[in-house]
Design an enzyme around this catalytic site. Structure first.
Site, PDB file in Angstrom:
ATOM      1  N   THR A  27     -12.384   2.761  -5.028  1.00 36.53           N
ATOM      2  CA  THR A  27     -12.221   3.242  -6.591  1.00 36.53           C
ATOM      3  C   THR A  27     -13.872   3.936  -6.097  1.00 36.53           C
ATOM      4  O   THR A  27     -15.254   3.440  -6.049  1.00 36.53           O
ATOM      5  CB  THR A  27     -12.976   1.911  -7.503  1.00 36.53           C
ATOM      6  OG1 THR A  27     -13.719   1.080  -6.689  1.00 36.53           O
ATOM      7  CG2 THR A  27     -11.814   1.744  -8.341  1.00 36.53           C
ATOM      8  N   ARG A  53     -33.107  -0.040  14.111  1.00 30.03           N
ATOM      9  CA  ARG A  53     -32.334  -1.734  13.954  1.00 30.03           C
ATOM     10  C   ARG A  53     -33.354  -2.602  14.694  1.00 30.03           C
ATOM     11  O   ARG A  53     -33.183  -3.349  14.850  1.00 30.03           O
ATOM     12  CB  ARG A  53     -30.988  -1.096  14.704  1.00 30.03           C
ATOM     13  CG  ARG A  53     -30.001  -0.516  13.582  1.00 30.03           C
ATOM     14  CD  ARG A  53     -29.828  -0.981  12.559  1.00 30.03           C
ATOM     15  NE  ARG A  53     -29.050   0.082  11.766  1.00 30.03           N
ATOM     16  CZ  ARG A  53     -27.717  -0.292  10.627  1.00 30.03           C
ATOM     17  NH1 ARG A  53     -28.425  -1.317  10.215  1.00 30.03           N
ATOM     18  NH2 ARG A  53     -27.117   0.410   9.878  1.00 30.03           N
ATOM     19  N   CYS A  56     -20.444  -0.009  -0.684  1.00 32.20           N
ATOM     20  CA  CYS A  56     -20.670  -0.845  -1.467  1.00 32.20           C
ATOM     21  C   CYS A  56     -22.081  -1.256  -2.586  1.00 32.20           C
ATOM     22  O   CYS A  56     -22.120   0.013  -3.391  1.00 32.20           O
ATOM     23  CB  CYS A  56     -20.633  -2.450  -1.753  1.00 32.20           C
ATOM     24  SG  CYS A  56     -18.847  -2.526  -1.071  1.00 32.20           S
ATOM     25  N   VAL A  60      -7.750  -1.650  -4.977  1.00 32.28           N
ATOM     26  CA  VAL A  60      -7.106   0.109  -4.687  1.00 32.28           C
ATOM     27  C   VAL A  60      -8.805   0.314  -3.932  1.00 32.28           C
ATOM     28  O   VAL A  60      -9.581   0.117  -5.318  1.00 32.28           O
ATOM     29  CB  VAL A  60      -6.477   0.525  -5.408  1.00 32.28           C
ATOM     30  CG1 VAL A  60      -5.395   0.358  -5.669  1.00 32.28           C
ATOM     31  CG2 VAL A  60      -7.345   0.964  -6.566  1.00 32.28           C
ATOM     32  N   ASP A 110       1.080  -1.116   0.187  1.00 32.28           N
ATOM     33  CA  ASP A 110       0.746  -0.039   0.624  1.00 32.28           C
ATOM     34  C   ASP A 110       1.148   1.321   0.069  1.00 32.28           C
ATOM     35  O   ASP A 110       2.014   0.950   0.589  1.00 32.28           O
ATOM     36  CB  ASP A 110      -1.188   0.435   1.020  1.00 32.28           C
ATOM     37  CG  ASP A 110      -2.442   0.682   1.497  1.00 32.28           C
ATOM     38  OD1 ASP A 110      -3.481   0.376   1.294  1.00 32.28           O
ATOM     39  OD2 ASP A 110      -1.932   1.623   0.962  1.00 32.28           O
ATOM     40  N   ASN A 136     -25.062  -6.673  -5.471  1.00 31.71           N
ATOM     41  CA  ASN A 136     -25.077  -6.273  -4.166  1.00 31.71           C
ATOM     42  C   ASN A 136     -26.513  -4.958  -5.227  1.00 31.71           C
ATOM     43  O   ASN A 136     -26.671  -4.330  -3.193  1.00 31.71           O
ATOM     44  CB  ASN A 136     -23.826  -4.760  -4.264  1.00 31.71           C
ATOM     45  CG  ASN A 136     -22.485  -5.763  -3.560  1.00 31.71           C
ATOM     46  OD1 ASN A 136     -22.692  -6.088  -2.877  1.00 31.71           O
ATOM     47  ND2 ASN A 136     -21.374  -4.963  -3.993  1.00 31.71           N
TER      48      ASN A 136
HETATM   49  C1  UDX Z   1     -21.904  -6.029   1.052  1.00 35.60           C
HETATM   50  C2  UDX Z   1     -22.039  -7.363   0.284  1.00 35.60           C
HETATM   51  O1  UDX Z   1     -23.180  -8.135   1.516  1.00 35.60           O
HETATM   52  C3  UDX Z   1     -21.301  -7.541   0.026  1.00 35.60           C
HETATM   53  O2  UDX Z   1     -21.382  -9.200  -0.455  1.00 35.60           O
HETATM   54  C4  UDX Z   1     -20.320  -7.582  -0.401  1.00 35.60           C
HETATM   55  O3  UDX Z   1     -18.960  -7.618  -0.807  1.00 35.60           O
HETATM   56  C5  UDX Z   1     -20.028  -5.451   0.292  1.00 35.60           C
HETATM   57  O4  UDX Z   1     -21.335  -5.237   0.531  1.00 35.60           O
HETATM   58  P1  UDX Z   1     -21.171  -5.007   3.725  1.00 35.60           P
HETATM   59  O5  UDX Z   1     -21.595  -4.025   2.940  1.00 35.60           O
HETATM   60  O6  UDX Z   1     -19.881  -5.069   4.048  1.00 35.60           O
HETATM   61  O7  UDX Z   1     -21.520  -5.921   2.578  1.00 35.60           O
HETATM   62  O8  UDX Z   1     -22.699  -4.855   4.745  1.00 35.60           O
HETATM   63  P2  UDX Z   1     -23.610  -5.529   4.201  1.00 35.60           P
HETATM   64  O9  UDX Z   1     -23.881  -6.987   5.869  1.00 35.60           O
HETATM   65  O10 UDX Z   1     -24.440  -6.246   3.597  1.00 35.60           O
HETATM   66  O11 UDX Z   1     -24.645  -4.468   4.910  1.00 35.60           O
HETATM   67  C6  UDX Z   1     -24.948  -3.393   4.253  1.00 35.60           C
HETATM   68  C7  UDX Z   1     -25.825  -2.131   4.884  1.00 35.60           C
HETATM   69  O12 UDX Z   1     -27.014  -2.975   4.841  1.00 35.60           O
HETATM   70  C8  UDX Z   1     -25.537  -1.820   6.556  1.00 35.60           C
HETATM   71  O13 UDX Z   1     -25.981  -0.793   7.118  1.00 35.60           O
HETATM   72  C9  UDX Z   1     -26.728  -2.768   7.742  1.00 35.60           C
HETATM   73  O14 UDX Z   1     -26.927  -2.531   8.468  1.00 35.60           O
HETATM   74  C10 UDX Z   1     -27.785  -2.984   6.313  1.00 35.60           C
HETATM   75  N1  UDX Z   1     -28.239  -4.545   6.415  1.00 35.60           N
HETATM   76  C11 UDX Z   1     -28.570  -5.294   6.065  1.00 35.60           C
HETATM   77  C12 UDX Z   1     -30.158  -4.185   6.884  1.00 35.60           C
HETATM   78  O15 UDX Z   1     -30.746  -2.597   6.709  1.00 35.60           O
HETATM   79  N2  UDX Z   1     -31.344  -5.202   6.307  1.00 35.60           N
HETATM   80  C13 UDX Z   1     -30.677  -6.298   6.651  1.00 35.60           C
HETATM   81  O16 UDX Z   1     -31.289  -6.679   6.806  1.00 35.60           O
HETATM   82  C14 UDX Z   1     -29.281  -6.436   6.031  1.00 35.60           C
HETATM   83  P1  ADP Z   2     -11.929  -1.321   0.077  1.00 33.28           P
HETATM   84  O1  ADP Z   2     -13.096  -1.542   0.503  1.00 33.28           O
HETATM   85  O2  ADP Z   2     -12.397  -1.273  -1.423  1.00 33.28           O
HETATM   86  O3  ADP Z   2     -10.623  -2.725   0.576  1.00 33.28           O
HETATM   87  P2  ADP Z   2     -10.258   0.807   1.035  1.00 33.28           P
HETATM   88  O4  ADP Z   2     -10.119   2.219   0.661  1.00 33.28           O
HETATM   89  O5  ADP Z   2      -9.757   0.040   2.715  1.00 33.28           O
HETATM   90  O6  ADP Z   2     -11.022  -0.084   0.159  1.00 33.28           O
HETATM   91  O7  ADP Z   2      -8.112   0.111   0.652  1.00 33.28           O
HETATM   92  C1  ADP Z   2      -8.331   0.717  -0.755  1.00 33.28           C
HETATM   93  C2  ADP Z   2      -6.308   0.749  -0.345  1.00 33.28           C
HETATM   94  O8  ADP Z   2      -5.833   0.857  -1.583  1.00 33.28           O
HETATM   95  C3  ADP Z   2      -6.216   2.412   0.975  1.00 33.28           C
HETATM   96  O9  ADP Z   2      -5.529   2.085   2.199  1.00 33.28           O
HETATM   97  C4  ADP Z   2      -5.199   2.641  -0.349  1.00 33.28           C
HETATM   98  O10 ADP Z   2      -4.064   3.441   0.372  1.00 33.28           O
HETATM   99  C5  ADP Z   2      -4.845   1.898  -0.954  1.00 33.28           C
HETATM  100  N1  ADP Z   2      -3.899   2.192  -3.013  1.00 33.28           N
HETATM  101  C6  ADP Z   2      -5.001   3.021  -3.679  1.00 33.28           C
HETATM  102  N2  ADP Z   2      -4.044   3.350  -4.371  1.00 33.28           N
HETATM  103  C7  ADP Z   2      -2.799   2.712  -4.233  1.00 33.28           C
HETATM  104  C8  ADP Z   2      -1.880   2.315  -5.120  1.00 33.28           C
HETATM  105  N3  ADP Z   2      -1.311   3.122  -6.551  1.00 33.28           N
HETATM  106  N4  ADP Z   2      -0.785   1.716  -5.139  1.00 33.28           N
HETATM  107  C9  ADP Z   2      -0.277   0.861  -3.641  1.00 33.28           C
HETATM  108  N5  ADP Z   2      -2.030   1.142  -2.770  1.00 33.28           N
HETATM  109  C10 ADP Z   2      -3.014   2.279  -2.990  1.00 33.28           C
END
Ligand code: UDX
Ligand code: ADP
Ligand code: UDX
EC number: 1.1.1.22
Length: 480
Positions: free
Chosen positions: A88, A447, A272, A86, A33, A220
């Site tokens: 996005t 919740r 996400c 990285v 990183d 998603n």
């Molecule tokens: C999500 C996807 O689940 C995962 O597969 C993908 O790789 C990344 O995005 P994440 O965002 O880490 O994962 O958590 P997730 O458990 O999906 O919850 C997302 C949001 O939805 C949270 O704020 C959670 O509280 C909310 N949620 C989830 C609800 O409000 N109700 C539900 O029944 C489930």
């Molecule tokens: P995710 O949830 O997708 O894992 P994060 O923001 O937690 O995203 O992590 C992305 C990481 O990528 C950060 O720690 C950032 O510093 C790193 N990063 C971004 N651009 C570069 C690069 N060109 N080379 C190395 N690391 C990078």
């Protein structure tokens, strides 16, 4: 020995690589990183992210076949397989601002890979990116390759925060997309061999590049859509006297629908869902599919509506004003078992309450004061949902205090809002809390974690999302 390098030591790259290292002792994994503090944290006892079980996995492998480093170029040069994980974010300026993914970090990583490589490599797209990004990356790599051959694969990550380690140990599926050429098939097989060391073969799906990329966005979007569907129902339940938990249970019993991911809430958050849907919307618009774009946009609009509705309910039930009233906010992370606050509904709810001049006392077991202040002062980018856009002024910041105890947060408060479903909130001594609050004392459960009947017996006025309303709340309808 196969050498893997992962660019980006974040929520996805860190846990995923730690599990690959644990499950594949014959593979050497380097996570790199550009952020020095992040890498230092990965090399310390205080990992940069909170994830149950992660410490243990890292401890078992770090220094053996798992390394964290800022020497990006060295590890990329030596690797056979390079994962790119990285960030996005959504673009905030220029073409597609507010919707399209910002691929700056991706492009710079791809150029760097092309620049430093001296042997053939498999480059794996791990972060969620718009469909056909692989094609663009392939072009950057081949046009700068100096004769070296690159195969690009899409291997989207489906882990959810808070359960990342479980999800990685026992994934529902691993998806690998590649070019349908002999070299492409060989690259897919090489990556499949890594996962096959612990994932049953029938769970490793292989597709073409674009199907893999689109499947991640689609998964998603479908998940977020379920939450917006049940949240839309929650509003109707409150209006009619139905109970959203009973409705969800009954609906989820249909095996075609299934019981998971049907919990009504104050809104979904996380890095996400919103980002990927905005991305999907943009791709649809670019492909001349405005009806499809509109369909998915609605999922985000309902999510914004749910947060606004929650704030309105609080304000209206407290005599239409929260000005200068102390409100305890329990939970700030976007879900339990994580310290992550990206797109957490708590940001919008807190900003909404501050807009009405409330004083907030916030407690979350995993989120620091610094993070909360940063989240509340950051400007949110507008696409077409002008939700609490204004950053907080210095005077508003003074209206927020962050404390390290739920009881402290609730002391002298007029109301409590629960915004994250932390298990510890179920076990709070509400008798004690009630005694130290202003009266009437309110609980707004975003919740559905508390036992509302029990709290009513203590004397609280309780609002639970999507549940039949107290007479008090019926008498004070939330304004639209
Ligand atoms: C999500 C996807 O689940 C995962 O597969 C993908 O790789 C990344 O995005 P994440 O965002 O880490 O994962 O958590 P997730 O458990 O999906 O919850 C997302 C949001 O939805 C949270 O704020 C959670 O509280 C909310 N949620 C989830 C609800 O409000 N109700 C539900 O029944 C489930
Ligand atoms: P995710 O949830 O997708 O894992 P994060 O923001 O937690 O995203 O992590 C992305 C990481 O990528 C950060 O720690 C950032 O510093 C790193 N990063 C971004 N651009 C570069 C690069 N060109 N080379 C190395 N690391 C990078
Ligand atoms: C539906 C409900 O399934 C049933 O529970 C309810 O009691 C009555 O309405 P029905 O309309 O008889 O039953 O058939 P169903 O199998 O649900 O199909 C409805 C329509 O959806 C059909 O036109 C079917 O072709 C279509 N469909 C179904 C799809 O286009 N894709 C699918 O994946 C499933």
């Amino acid at each position: 020995m196969v050498k893997i390098c992962c660019i980006g030591a974040g929520y996805v790259g860190g846990p995923t690589m730690a599990v690959i290292a644990l499950k594949c002792p014959s593979v050497e994994v380097a996570v790199v990183d550009i952020s020095v503090p992040r890498i230092n944290a990965w090399n310390s006892d205080q990992l940069p992210i909170y994830e149950p079980g992660l410490d243990d996995v890292v401890k078992q492998c770090r220094g053996k076949n798992l390394f964290f480093s800022t020497d990006v170029e060295k590890h990329v040069r030596e690797a056979d397989i390079v994962f790119v994980s990285v960030n996005t974010p959504t673009k905030t300026r220029g073409l597609g601002a507010g919707k399209a993914a910002d691929l700056t970090y991706w492009e710079s990583a791809a150029r760097m890979i092309a620049d430093v490589s001296v042997s053939d490599k498999i480059v794996v797209e791990k972060s969620t990116v718009p469909v056909k990004t692989a094609e663009a990356i392939e072009k950057i790599l081949t046009h700068n390759s100096k004769g070296i051959k690159f195969q690009i694969l899409s291997n989207p990550e489906f882990l959810a925060e808070g359960t990342a380690i479980e999800d990685l140990f026992m994934p529902d599926r691993v998806l690998i997309g590649g070019r349908e050429t002999p070299e492409g098939f060989a690259a897919v097989k090489a990556l499949k061999d890594v996962y096959a060391q612990w994932v049953p073969e029938e769970r490793i799906l292989t597709t073409n590049l674009w199907s893999a990329e689109l499947s991640k966005l689609a998964a998603n979007a479908f998940l977020a859509q379920r939450i917006s569907s049940v949240n839309a129902m929650s509003a109707l339940c409150e209006a009619t006297g139905a109970n959203v938990s009973e409705v969800s249970y009954a609906v989820g019993k249909d095996s075609r629908i299934g019981p998971k991911f049907l919990n009504s809430s104050v809104g979904f958050g996380g890095s996400c869902f919103q980002k990927d849907i905005l991305n999907l919307v943009y791709i649809c618009e670019c492909n001349g599919l405005p009806e499809v774009a509109e369909y998915w946009k609605q999922v985000i609009k309902i999510n914004d509506y749910q947060k606004t509705r929650f704030v309105n309910r609080i304000v209206s039930s407290m005599f239409n004003t929260v000005s200068n009233k102390k409100i305890a906010v329990l939970g700030f992370a976007f879900k339990k078992d994580t310290g992550d606050t990206r797109e957490t509904p708590a940001i919008d709810v807190c900003k909404g309450l501050l807009g009405d001049k409330a004083r907030l006392s916030i407690y979350d077991p995993q989120v620091t004061e610094e993070q909360i202040q940063r989240d509340l002062t950051m400007n949110k980018f507008d696409w077409d949902h002008p939700l609490h856009l204004q950053p907080m002024s210095p005077t508003t910041v003074k209206q927020v205090s962050v404390v390290w105890d739920a009881y402290e947060a609730a002391k002298d408060a007029h109301g409590i809002c629960i915004l994250t479903e932390w298990d510890e909130f179920k076990k709070l001594d509400f008798e004690k809390i009630f005694k130290n609050m202003q009266k009437p004392a309110f609980v707004f459960d975003g919740r559905n974690v508390v036992d509302a009947e029990k709290l009513r017996k203590i004397g609280f006025i309780v609002y639970s999302i999507g549940k039949p309303l107290d007479q008090w709340l019926k008498d004070m309808p939330a304004l639209a």
